[in-house]
Enzyme design. Sequence first.
Site, mmCIF file in Angstrom:
data_model
loop_
_atom_site.group_PDB
_atom_site.id
_atom_site.type_symbol
_atom_site.label_atom_id
_atom_site.label_comp_id
_atom_site.label_asym_id
_atom_site.label_seq_id
_atom_site.Cartn_x
_atom_site.Cartn_y
_atom_site.Cartn_z
ATOM 1 N N GLU A 1 -6.711 -7.596 -1.178
ATOM 2 C CA GLU A 1 -7.314 -7.617 0.159
ATOM 3 C C GLU A 1 -8.803 -7.374 0.005
ATOM 4 O O GLU A 1 -9.227 -6.236 -0.226
ATOM 5 C CB GLU A 1 -6.703 -6.560 1.079
ATOM 6 C CG GLU A 1 -5.270 -6.847 1.481
ATOM 7 C CD GLU A 1 -4.743 -5.856 2.511
ATOM 8 O OE1 GLU A 1 -5.554 -5.106 3.106
ATOM 9 O OE2 GLU A 1 -3.510 -5.810 2.712
ATOM 10 N N GLU B 1 0.818 -1.222 0.000
ATOM 11 C CA GLU B 1 0.000 0.000 0.000
ATOM 12 C C GLU B 1 0.850 1.270 0.000
ATOM 13 O O GLU B 1 0.558 2.228 0.707
ATOM 14 C CB GLU B 1 -0.962 -0.001 1.193
ATOM 15 C CG GLU B 1 -1.980 -1.130 1.156
ATOM 16 C CD GLU B 1 -3.010 -1.063 2.274
ATOM 17 O OE1 GLU B 1 -4.211 -1.235 1.975
ATOM 18 O OE2 GLU B 1 -2.621 -0.849 3.444
#
Length: 606
Positions: free
Chosen positions: A235, A161
Amino acid sequence: MSQKEGLRANSFQFTLEGEPFRILGGSIHYFRVPRAYWEDRLLKMRACGVNTLTTYVPWNLHEPERGVFNFQDQLDLKAYISLAAELGLWVILRPGPYICAEWDLGGLPSWLLRDKNMKLRTTYPGFTEAVNSFFDKLIPIIKPLQFEEGGPIIAVQVENEYGSYAKDEQYMPFIKEALLSRGTNELLLTSDNREGLKCGGVDGVLKTVNLQRLAYGTIQYLAYMQPQKPLLVMEYWSGWFDVWSESHHVFPAEDMLAVVSQILEAGVSINLYMFHGGTSFGFMNGAVANLGTYKPQVSSYDYDAPLSEAGDYTTKYQLLRNLFSQFHSEKLPEVPSLQARRVYEPVIIQQHLSLWESLQFTEKPLKSEEPVNMENLPVNSNNGQSYGYTLYETTISSGGLLNSRNNVKDRALVFVDRHFVGVLDNKSVEFALPDGKGERTLSLFVENCGRVNYGKALDDQRKGLVGDIILNHVPLKDFTIYCLDMKPNFLKRLSAASQWNSVPQKPSFPGFFQGMLYVDGHPRDTFIRLPGWSKGVVFINGQNLGRHWSIGPQKTLYLPGPWLKSGNNQIIVFEEQKADDKLVFVENPDHGKTIDVYKYPFCVLL
């Protein structure tokens, strides 16, 4: 014979061994599950129809002191990945170095913060040198486990991320090269939320996305950014994490199934984060600093996932198994039986040792004119203190207004001559000290409640006293500083001490309270409940189960059966302010009052 190809992303769908392949993935972190239960959890994953395991690698556990590495026992990454292969699971590895994961400092070691100029997740030399040293140790362990060498690892994630951080445009190319140059040859991925997709990628690496609801056209946006490539939700948030003083977050099973079904119907691959959350044992929980407000996370990482914290099947599990079975040509394996649980007899607290009496079992205290943050203390072979509590003591000669200037990280119990007078934290930064005669000892007992694991505040996560404490507008000086990180060696010294007393009518706080749990026969899982206690930590046979705090939401601590033994088991509760005369056990967890995850503003921001 020519070797079969590993995972490829050369068209609209993945291929593995040259054949079309749909990733039906699930995340289970080996460091959040007792090693004795790795096989149980992975078998349950396989029986649900999951074909790919994903896991992070927590740098801070594997290199607790600079140059000191641990890949043994609970941290035997090679054994975990090899077990997945034996059970028929492929593996996507997410080695960081930053992992987020609701884990202290996002998995980065706290000793990095000894450098006052440290810039985490950048090409700052102090950071890249440490990453290179860690990868020199890590990558040779995982290299033989890659698909091309006959192992189960089919993909490796580059950092995590980074688009939500993006402080250094040279950083992601550096991490990519750090992986490649050491022999990482499988498919490389990045992982970002929708906003992060704009700047989180790196040339030649497949982008994937993180989400929970199919809002904002996120998957279409990923396809637009990366035409003619397979799509993967890296995710898919099956639930959410919890912070102290708020509610337990749940994501309704039917809502989850509807979204997962849509994702699969669109031909997109998926990884459930989490499939099984487990527990952030010890002091390893992270924290959020959402809109400037610091909130530490609880020890349970149940996450409202398809497999519960203790490995129980949930409605989500059953619904997913039905759905995933449609993507398998053969019948799914039988669902493994559940681990038995026991409600043990209450443990009566028999002995007590005050915090002040325990100081003799700590490392030699530091004398310092100025306060020193825990990471810069000369302890643990000069790697500083990572977790737990730090005690700062100095002398005062008057009462008056005590002000922390928000330099207490994160919460301090304040004592005058060892009598409790108040709390300093991020909400309460000042209060009046009582007047008294002559010189008195002022003690600030400071807890690191968990370092922020996500967002722009990573560089500011030094703990303890990080600056001056002011009394009547004058900075306090001349401190004696004790490290109470409550590591196993400290607990051994504590256990062997002859100073333990019978519990007095009015015990001193903070203090250590000891009792024995007698296990007749084979040990089973259970949950500890602490009604009548306030805040602290629970240790069983030297293992730190995590934090308890009466403000909730978490009301129970998971006690795995493999950490117990037949016969007597030592339980020590470190309690800050209020104790009962016993601990009780219950069959099922109590995560506290619930709230739908989508009513939680931080989730929407992601």
